[in-house]
Motif scaffolding. Sequence first.
Motif, PDB file in Angstrom:
ATOM      1  N   ALA A   1      32.648  22.540  13.975  1.00 53.07           N
ATOM      2  CA  ALA A   1      32.406  22.389  12.540  1.00 53.07           C
ATOM      3  C   ALA A   1      32.552  23.783  11.939  1.00 53.07           C
TER       4      ALA A   1
ATOM      5  N   ALA B   1      25.702  18.706  13.687  1.00 53.48           N
ATOM      6  CA  ALA B   1      26.934  18.811  14.469  1.00 53.48           C
ATOM      7  C   ALA B   1      26.610  19.016  15.948  1.00 53.48           C
TER       8      ALA B   1
ATOM      9  N   ASN C   1      25.375  16.133  17.942  1.00 52.89           N
ATOM     10  CA  ASN C   1      26.430  15.141  18.139  1.00 52.89           C
ATOM     11  C   ASN C   1      27.542  15.646  19.060  1.00 52.89           C
TER      12      ASN C   1
ATOM     13  N   VAL D   1      29.290  18.546  18.871  1.00 51.30           N
ATOM     14  CA  VAL D   1      30.311  19.363  18.207  1.00 51.30           C
ATOM     15  C   VAL D   1      29.729  20.751  17.971  1.00 51.30           C
TER      16      VAL D   1
ATOM     17  N   PHE E   1      33.729  18.231   6.736  1.00 45.58           N
ATOM     18  CA  PHE E   1      32.307  18.533   6.887  1.00 45.58           C
ATOM     19  C   PHE E   1      31.678  18.954   5.552  1.00 45.58           C
TER      20      PHE E   1
ATOM     21  N   VAL F   1      26.837  13.352   8.947  1.00 41.72           N
ATOM     22  CA  VAL F   1      27.533  13.996  10.055  1.00 41.72           C
ATOM     23  C   VAL F   1      27.628  13.039  11.231  1.00 41.72           C
ATOM     24  N   ASP F   2      26.576  12.280  11.494  1.00 39.99           N
ATOM     25  CA  ASP F   2      26.594  11.295  12.579  1.00 39.99           C
ATOM     26  C   ASP F   2      27.773  10.337  12.417  1.00 39.99           C
TER      27      ASP F   2
ATOM     28  N   ILE G   1      31.366  12.160  12.735  1.00 43.58           N
ATOM     29  CA  ILE G   1      31.737  12.515  14.102  1.00 43.58           C
ATOM     30  C   ILE G   1      32.011  11.259  14.926  1.00 43.58           C
TER      31      ILE G   1
ATOM     32  N   THR H   1      35.472  10.169  14.054  1.00 44.04           N
ATOM     33  CA  THR H   1      36.442  11.096  14.620  1.00 44.04           C
ATOM     34  C   THR H   1      36.595  10.877  16.118  1.00 44.04           C
TER      35      THR H   1
END
Length: 323
Positions: free
Chosen positions: A20, A35, A38, A40, A210, A305-306, A309, A312
């Motif tokens: 991120a 991030a 998760n 990242v 983000f 963010v959850d 990601i 993604t």
Amino acid sequence: MPSIDLLSRFRDRLSLPLIAAPMFLVSGVELVAAACRNGVIGSFPTVNCRSPEQLDQWLTDIGNRLKAHADASGKQPAPVCANLIVHRSNARLERDIEVLLRHRPEMVITSVGSPAPVLNALHDAGALVFADVASIRHAERAVAAGADGLVLLTAGAGGQTGWLNPFVFVRAVRAFFDGPLVLAGGISDGYALRAAEALGCDLAYMGTKFIATRESMADARYKAMLVASSADDIFLTTAFTGLQTNMLRPSIAAAGLDPDNLPQRGAIDIGKDIDVGAREDRPKRWKDVWSAGHSVSGVAEVLSVDEMIARTAAEYREASTRV
């Protein structure tokens, strides 16, 4: 592949080969912690903190949150990565480094200058040091200085951007450097992330998407503008920083400026941005005139963010089945 896999120390803690990106006035405690938990790598510029004391508070807060998550889930988070502006204009650099050393970071990214002055201290603390570079010449210098990895700033990155095509840049650097490479610019989803790996990168930055998360520190109007914009709304200009910078054209217009008739290179300066008389509410870059990368076309809504990601990761898995 490099003879020694420097990323092996935390590769098994990553859900995606993703960072991120560190973004001025956007990346904060909430975004970084979300991030990392998760899987990242969560990064932030140290100058987002008002002082070295606040930097210490941020790192402590993030660390406590991630420890609590690890204790509850049994899963170790991805690393926290500080971004240091190493240019001489950063009067706080030495004090920020002192704070970082106390927290023993796993990874640090240096920007706007050679990593050489900070390498020894950070290496002694056990950190991997990645240098942010925008040209092949700068990449060669960073490698010669001893950087562990490189962040390749390519055309299409948000804010102060690179100018080289990512295909050309990555392959040119791979010709002389076998260490970790991070692709910055144009990563809007898991498909692009998988393509970056196929090109020869170990990790990639994701920034613009983000910004448009609930946890980012960005203004709600900024997030809404990202959702409403496409890559056609990205405007490359030197007016705000003196360097080529990708900005959102609608934000320039909203600030009362004509994007097609901006002052000369670097004329709009930080602290006294945009000469509109004595008004204290005059618009300023980053706060009122906002940046984004070409990947803004991939921003369709404001997500947590959850959620972002997870989507993604699903895209990345699907892209991996096509290779």
